[in-house]
Each structure stands twice: as structure tokens, then as C-alpha cells.
Write a protein that holds these residues in place. Structure first.
Motif, PDB file in Angstrom:
ATOM      1  N   LEU A  65       0.757  -1.122  -0.250  1.00 55.11           N
ATOM      2  CA  LEU A  65      -0.275  -0.136  -0.196  1.00 55.11           C
ATOM      3  C   LEU A  65       0.628   1.281  -0.328  1.00 55.11           C
ATOM      4  O   LEU A  65       0.359   1.879  -0.842  1.00 55.11           O
ATOM      5  CB  LEU A  65      -0.557   0.402   1.367  1.00 55.11           C
ATOM      6  N   ALA A  97      -0.276  -1.326  -4.265  1.00 57.47           N
ATOM      7  CA  ALA A  97      -2.021  -1.834  -4.556  1.00 57.47           C
ATOM      8  C   ALA A  97      -2.660  -1.578  -6.185  1.00 57.47           C
ATOM      9  O   ALA A  97      -2.820  -0.031  -5.778  1.00 57.47           O
ATOM     10  CB  ALA A  97      -2.327  -1.619  -3.379  1.00 57.47           C
ATOM     11  N   LYS A  98      -3.513  -2.662  -6.112  1.00 62.97           N
ATOM     12  CA  LYS A  98      -4.799  -2.004  -6.924  1.00 62.97           C
ATOM     13  C   LYS A  98      -6.026  -1.302  -6.369  1.00 62.97           C
ATOM     14  O   LYS A  98      -6.741  -0.950  -7.212  1.00 62.97           O
ATOM     15  CB  LYS A  98      -4.812  -3.495  -7.424  1.00 62.97           C
ATOM     16  N   ALA A  99      -6.415  -2.355  -5.082  1.00 66.53           N
ATOM     17  CA  ALA A  99      -6.905  -2.007  -4.875  1.00 66.53           C
ATOM     18  C   ALA A  99      -7.660  -1.363  -3.099  1.00 66.53           C
ATOM     19  O   ALA A  99      -6.646  -2.362  -2.593  1.00 66.53           O
ATOM     20  CB  ALA A  99      -9.003  -2.768  -5.042  1.00 66.53           C
ATOM     21  N   ILE A 100      -8.336  -0.702  -2.813  1.00 59.96           N
ATOM     22  CA  ILE A 100      -8.278  -0.914  -0.582  1.00 59.96           C
ATOM     23  C   ILE A 100      -9.454  -1.263   0.052  1.00 59.96           C
ATOM     24  O   ILE A 100     -10.711  -0.506  -0.732  1.00 59.96           O
ATOM     25  CB  ILE A 100      -7.623   0.365  -0.535  1.00 59.96           C
ATOM     26  N   ARG A 101      -9.795  -2.045   0.893  1.00 62.81           N
ATOM     27  CA  ARG A 101     -10.856  -2.139   1.044  1.00 62.81           C
ATOM     28  C   ARG A 101     -11.539  -0.877   1.819  1.00 62.81           C
ATOM     29  O   ARG A 101     -10.457  -0.173   2.699  1.00 62.81           O
ATOM     30  CB  ARG A 101     -11.421  -3.948   1.590  1.00 62.81           C
TER      31      ARG A 101
END
Lengths: 68, 336
Positions: free
Chosen positions: A35, A40-44
Motif C-alpha cells: 500500500l 496496491a490495485k484496490a483498498i477495502r
């Protein structure tokens, strides 16, 4: 990517180490590193919430949009 | 996945492939069970029958006549093959490249008797008998327009050699245009023998370019070299495909290595017919001085190409599916 993760900036401001943040947020050092380095491709939303809570900041302080 | 389990799966898959192969072989080749009879210790598969024939057999003199007729037809065909320079002596070809070499007996006055006496002498003495031989380059991708030997029509072209000169027999306009009723124009067509520089092999359906022995030797070495390279490349492809299957059985599915393998196989199968086509055109360009309007690209090249293109497309689809899978996997892995 046009979204910049300013996690290292916020961590420096709060004088918090990566180990401490990972313990507080509850995610591994490896994932936190992904991150931090912008891989990172996505973050929750729940991860974002935990980080904001640990660093006492807003999502906008961590994520920034820069037009490419 | 557990390594032992993956080994078991691979072994199971191999056994399954073997069983399917055996069933397929039996289904294709046919299985004809017959009673086994022992006679003087020798095994015979089929029993002889002593029943009288259902229909009367033809008298022996008729069989002799039939045999004589067949012998005559064979001798005429053989004489034509020798005359045309199609009685093959040797040569090689790389079918993928549509290029080969050929050395044929080429004799205008030699008949079937000469041929068979020569063969008998070879068998008797065990030595190869020298004969008038012409060396050719065989272009497997090029052929004559149509070779309807028995029922020639307006488009048919028949190759033959007379007095060591090659000809194509075909229909052509043999008289100037004649004006008919209501401004119509009539042409008179007839069979003509047009001299050509090339020879033709109607059995392989390939165009033969007469060249010296040195040229055929050079082309042979070139063909062997190319064949060796192609063989090595095919081995590498098989090797990386086996590695790909093993990687999948181990659970390493959506990896860059697997994607590269699938892309390489897809490109090979898709590009090879194009390369073959370009190579055929190049050969046509090199030997254009030998060609006439009756020489065309062989359709067989395209029939073979479809198989390769179909396999290539399947691998291309697999590549696309795997690259999509890799993208989804990365997304999942890099979602924090």
C-alpha cells in the motif's frame, strides 16, 4: 496510477512506524508495504477505516488524485 | 496443492490418455476377430472354406486376357512416367517449406521392358544401375491449373514430354475471331501443345524445375538444416507445453511463464502458414521465368493452413483467458 497513496507522509506526521501501524490496523507488514509503495490495485473500505482510525486522519489525507 | 496429490493426478491423466489412445486405435484400425486354427504347428487366423463358389468363376483364358490387358496398361503408364521424367530415383523434401529435391529417370526412348530388365539386374547383382537421370527442385506449393487426364475440359492442362521437350496440352483459341449474328463473336478452340520450361509430377502434384546436381545438393543441405532447426523448435515447444501442464497440476496457473508459453505456441501456429505462404510466393518469384499462366498455387497449402490456424486460435483464446485470469488474480492479491 493517478491515485497517490500518502501513507508515508501521514505516518511521518504522526511519528508512527510501519510495525506499529500494522499492529494497530491488523494487516501484515507486507500488505502495508504494498500500500505504501503504491503497488496496491484496490483498498477495502474497512482497511481505509482502520488506517484513518489509527492515524487519526481523513481518507483524503492518505489518498490524493493527481491528473496524469 | 499437495505434491503427492498432483503426482497422482498426473499419473491418472497419463493412464487415461493411454486408455483413450488404445480405444481410439482399435476403433480407427478396426478389430476383426477370427477363429484361430492350428496346422502343422503354424497359427492361421482365418479358416478356409470348401463350399462351392456362389457365382461361377471366369474361365482361365479370360483371366489371362485381363492380366495381359492390365500388363499393357501398366507398361504404357510406366513408359509415360519414364518419358515424363516421373520415375523417381530419390530425393528429399521438407513439406513444411514446400520445397524439395528430386532425381528422376528421364529417357525418351526407354520403355517398360528396359525398366524391368534394369530392376532385375539390380536385384541379381545387388548393384545400383546408372540411368539417364535429371535433377529437379520440386515446388510442392505450386501445381498445374487442372490435370483431368481422362476427361479433359476447357480448363484442363495435361503435362507430357516428347523428344525431351516438356509440353502442356490444353485448349486454346486456334483461329481468329469470327463475327456472328447480332455483333456476337466466335472463337474456335482446339487442343494445342505449348512448350514449357518446367516439368510436372502428377503424383505429388508438384512443379519440377530442372536444375544441376550441385543445386539439388545445396538445396538438400539447406532443407536438412531447416528441418533440423524446425525439429529442435518443435521439441522446445513440446517441452515448454509439458512444463505448462505440470505447472498447472502444481497449482501455478496464472503466471507470466504460462502466459508466455501460450503466446509462443499461439504465434507459432498462426504465423507458420503465413510464413509458408510467403515462402511459396518467394519461390514463385525466384522461378517466375519458368512459370506459365497454367501454374497456380496449390489449394492443399490452404487446407493444411486451416488446421494450423485453428490450433493457433484455440491457443490464442487460452492465452486471452489466462491473461484475464492473471489480471483478476493480481487484483485479488493487491487488494489490501
Amino acid at each position: 496510477m493517478a491515485i497517490i497513496v500518502n501513507l508515508d507522509v501521514m505516518m511521518a506526521r504522526r511519528k508512527m512506524s510501519l510495525t506499529e501501524l500494522s499492529e494497530k490496523v491488523g494487516i501484515t507488514m507486507a500488505n502495508l508495504s504494498i500500500l505504501k509503495t503504491g503497488k496496491a490495485k484496490a483498498i477495502r473500505l474497512e482497511t481505509l477505516e482502520a488506517i484513518c482510525k489509527a492515524l487519526n486522519c481523513q481518507p483524503g489525507d492518505i489518498l490524493e488524485y493527481i491528473e496524469a | 496443492m499437495d505434491i503427492r496429490l498432483s503426482k497422482k493426478i498426473t499419473l491418472g491423466a497419463l493412464i487415461l490418455v493411454c486408455i483413450v489412445f488404445i480405444i481410439f486405435s482399435v476403433a480407427v484400425n478396426g478389430y476383426t476377430p477370427g477363429p484361430l486354427f492350428k496346422f502343422n504347428g503354424t497359427k492361421y487366423k482365418y479358416a478356409e472354406t470348401y463350399l462351392k463358389p456362389i457365382d461361377p468363376s471366369p474361365p482361365d483364358n479370360l483371366l489371362d486376357a485381363e492380366s495381359q490387358y492390365n500388363n499393357f496398361v501398366d507398361s504404357v503408364k510406366l513408359r509415360r512416367r519414364i518419358k515424363n521424367g516421373n520415375a523417381e530415383q530419390g530425393g528429399n523434401s521438407v513439406s513444411w517449406l514446400s520445397l524439395g529435391t528430386q532425381a528422376d529417370i528421364s529417357c525418351d526412348t526407354c520403355g517398360s521392358n528396359w525398366f524391368w530388365s534394369r530392376v532385375k539386374t539390380e536385384i541379381k547383382t545387388g548393384r545400383f544401375q546408372t540411368a539417364p537421370v535429371q535433377s529437379y527442385l520440386s515446388l510442392l506449393g505450386w501445381k498445374l491449373k487442372a490435370t483431368a487426364y481422362e476427361n479433359p475440359h476447357l480448363d484442363s492442362v495435361v503435362f507430357h514430354v516428347e523428344h525431351n521437350q516438356a509440353y502442356v496440352r490444353k485448349y486454346a483459341i486456334i483461329s481468329p475471331a469470327v463475327k456472328g449474328e447480332k455483333d456476337s463473336v466466335y472463337y474456335r478452340y482446339g487442343l494445342i501443345d505449348e512448350p514449357v520450361k518446367f516439368h510436372y509430377d502428377p503424383y505429388d502434384k508438384s512443379l519440377l524445375i530442372p536444375v544441376s546436381k550441385t543445386v539439388t545438393l545445396t538445396v538438400s543441405y539447406f532443407s536438412y538444416g531447416i528441418a533440423l532447426i524446425l525439429f529442435c523448435y518443435a521439441l522446445i515447444l513440446i517441452g515448454i507445453f509439458i512444463r505448462f501442464v505440470l505447472d498447472i497440476s502444481k497449482g501455478h496457473v496464472f503466471t507470466n511463464k504460462n502466459l508466455r508459453t501460450l503466446r509462443l505456441i499461439a504465434i507459432t501456429f498462426l504465423v507458420s502458414p503465413v510464413v509458408m505462404f510467403i515462402f511459396n510466393l518467394l519461390l514463385g518469384f525466384i522461378f517466375r521465368s519458368y512459370f506459365t499462366e497454367d501454374v497456380v498455387l496449390s489449394k492443399a497449402t490452404w487446407i493444411e493452413a486451416w488446421k494450423s490456424i485453428s490450433i493457433g486460435l484455440i491457443f490464442l483464446m487460452l492465452y486471452k483467458a489466462f491473461s484475464q485470469g492473471k489480471k483478476l488474480k493480481e487484483e485479488q492479491e493487491f487488494t489490501i
